[in-house]
Design an enzyme around this catalytic site. Structure first.
Site, PDB file in Angstrom:
ATOM      1  N   PHE A  11     101.003  10.430  44.440  1.00  8.74           N
ATOM      2  CA  PHE A  11     101.724  11.982  43.213  1.00  8.74           C
ATOM      3  C   PHE A  11     101.892  13.044  44.222  1.00  8.74           C
ATOM      4  CE2 PHE A  11      97.838  14.944  41.450  1.00  8.74           C
ATOM      5  CZ  PHE A  11      99.231  15.997  40.983  1.00  8.74           C
ATOM      6  N   TYR A 146      83.783   5.295  48.950  1.00  5.87           N
ATOM      7  CA  TYR A 146      84.835   6.716  48.887  1.00  5.87           C
ATOM      8  C   TYR A 146      84.286   7.496  49.559  1.00  5.87           C
ATOM      9  CZ  TYR A 146      88.653   9.982  47.744  1.00  5.87           C
ATOM     10  OH  TYR A 146      89.224  10.526  47.827  1.00  5.87           O
ATOM     11  N   ASN A 175      89.701  18.669  42.519  1.00  2.46           N
ATOM     12  CA  ASN A 175      89.968  17.884  42.171  1.00  2.46           C
ATOM     13  C   ASN A 175      91.726  18.339  41.484  1.00  2.46           C
ATOM     14  OD1 ASN A 175      87.564  17.152  41.929  1.00  2.46           O
ATOM     15  ND2 ASN A 175      88.593  15.676  39.264  1.00  2.46           N
TER      16      ASN A 175
END
Length: 331
Positions: A11, A146, A175
């Site tokens: 992305f 993570y 985000n």
């Protein structure tokens, strides 16, 4: 400038590749295509200034790739980005996010490449900070494998800076959303909500919808990467890349409904392990060091994202569910 982008078919990576080519740079893209999509590079593959190499950043092959390119700057976006997968399979998460980063740092050391711009995790590195928006001097407090792996990668890059003179810049991303965000499976909340609404499928929010995130548009993030890649070599360190604005999942759902023209009818289910409740990033340091500020406000960013989603085919399979992850993005 000769550049190399890991996670190039993802992305953010593919949007960065397009920007680097538009700016006149030579670009080599690396991706193992496990989550990246070669279709994201359709435009780039038409350019004689772009080369694609399918390999994994943790494999020995990467050494030869970097040695052959001898890039002036490496943009490191390849990663395992699923918090839930890191919880169920922390070894796999570490093999990509830690060992893959070490492999890349070794390759850069041997090739004489100093500048590495790393996609760090601003959404997870600080844990649950008591004051928001959070600044970089707040100690890292990872609450998932993570998050721990991404912080460990930052620390390894810092070691290579001290030992070998590499000049890493870690961009701690909040985000990220925008065109090319994967609307299928485990992906960002904006893409999931938007694709579901356009396809007439129900949406699901995990938790009460009051968890907040800092949403930043992919074009603004790409701008931060390009500025970091061209920054003077002495500049190193970690810089937050976010808006400083908290938006709850419920608020985001409402905004998406307005943009799409969809009635509000989300279903709520239980919260998921490893998710933080609130985050927003102070980008003052990035403004000072990189002259970077977010430019695209959320309504405009959502409109651009929905316009892109309207152009792709979304198969109406099941309900679209969301647990808002640390970056909300596939790289």
């Amino acid at each position: 400038m000769r550049t190399l982008v890991t996670g190039a078919a993802g992305f953010i990576g593919s949007n960065l590749v397009d920007r680097l080519l538009a700016d006149g740079h030579e670009v080599v893209g690396v991706d193992n295509l496990s989550t990246g999509r070669i279709a994201n590079l359709d435009g780039a593959l038409l350019s004689r200034h772009f080369t694609f190499v399918e390999t994994d950043i943790a494999l020995p092959d990467l050494q030869a790739v970097v040695a052959g390119v001898r890039p002036d700057a490496v943009f490191h976006l390849a990663a395992q980005v699923d918090v839930r997968k890191s919880v169920t399979d922390p070894r796999y998460d570490a093999s990509t996010n830690i060992l893959g980063t070490i492999n890349l740092a070794e390759a850069c050391r041997r090739a004489g490449t100093r500048r590495i711009v790393f996609a760090a995790s601003g959404g997870s590195r600080y844990g649950e900070p008591t004051t928001l928006p959070v600044r970089e001097e707040v100690p890292a407090h990872p609450l998932s494998p993570y998050a721990a792996g991404k912080v460990a990668a930052e620390m390894y890059l810092a070691c290579y800076a001290d030992m070998y003179g590499l000049a890493p810049i870690n961009l701690a991303l909040s985000n990220v959303y925008g065109p090319r965000q994967d609307p299928h499976g485990e992906a960002g909340v904006v893409a999931i909500f938007g694709s579901a609404m356009l396809a007439g499928r129900p949406t699901v929010i995990y938790g009460d919808g009051q968890a907040t995130r800092d949403y930043v548009y992919v074009g603004d993030v790409v701008e931060a990467f390009t500025r970091a890649g061209q920054a003077p070599a002495p500049l190193t360190g970690t810089f937050n890349i976010g808006t400083g604005i908290q938006t709850s999942t419920a608020e985001l759902h409402h905004l998406m409904c307005e943009v799409v023209g969809n009635p509000e009818s989300p279903r709520h289910e239980g919260s998921r392990t490893g998710e933080i409740q609130a985050i927003a990033l102070d980008h003052t340091a990035a403004h000072s060091a990189l002259q970077w500020d977010p430019r695209v406000d959320m309504r405009e960013g959502l409109r651009r994202t929905v316009d892109w989603l309207r152009e792709i085919t979304v198969a109406p399979v099941g309900a679209a569910s969301v647990a808002t992850g640390p970056e909300g993005s596939r790289r």
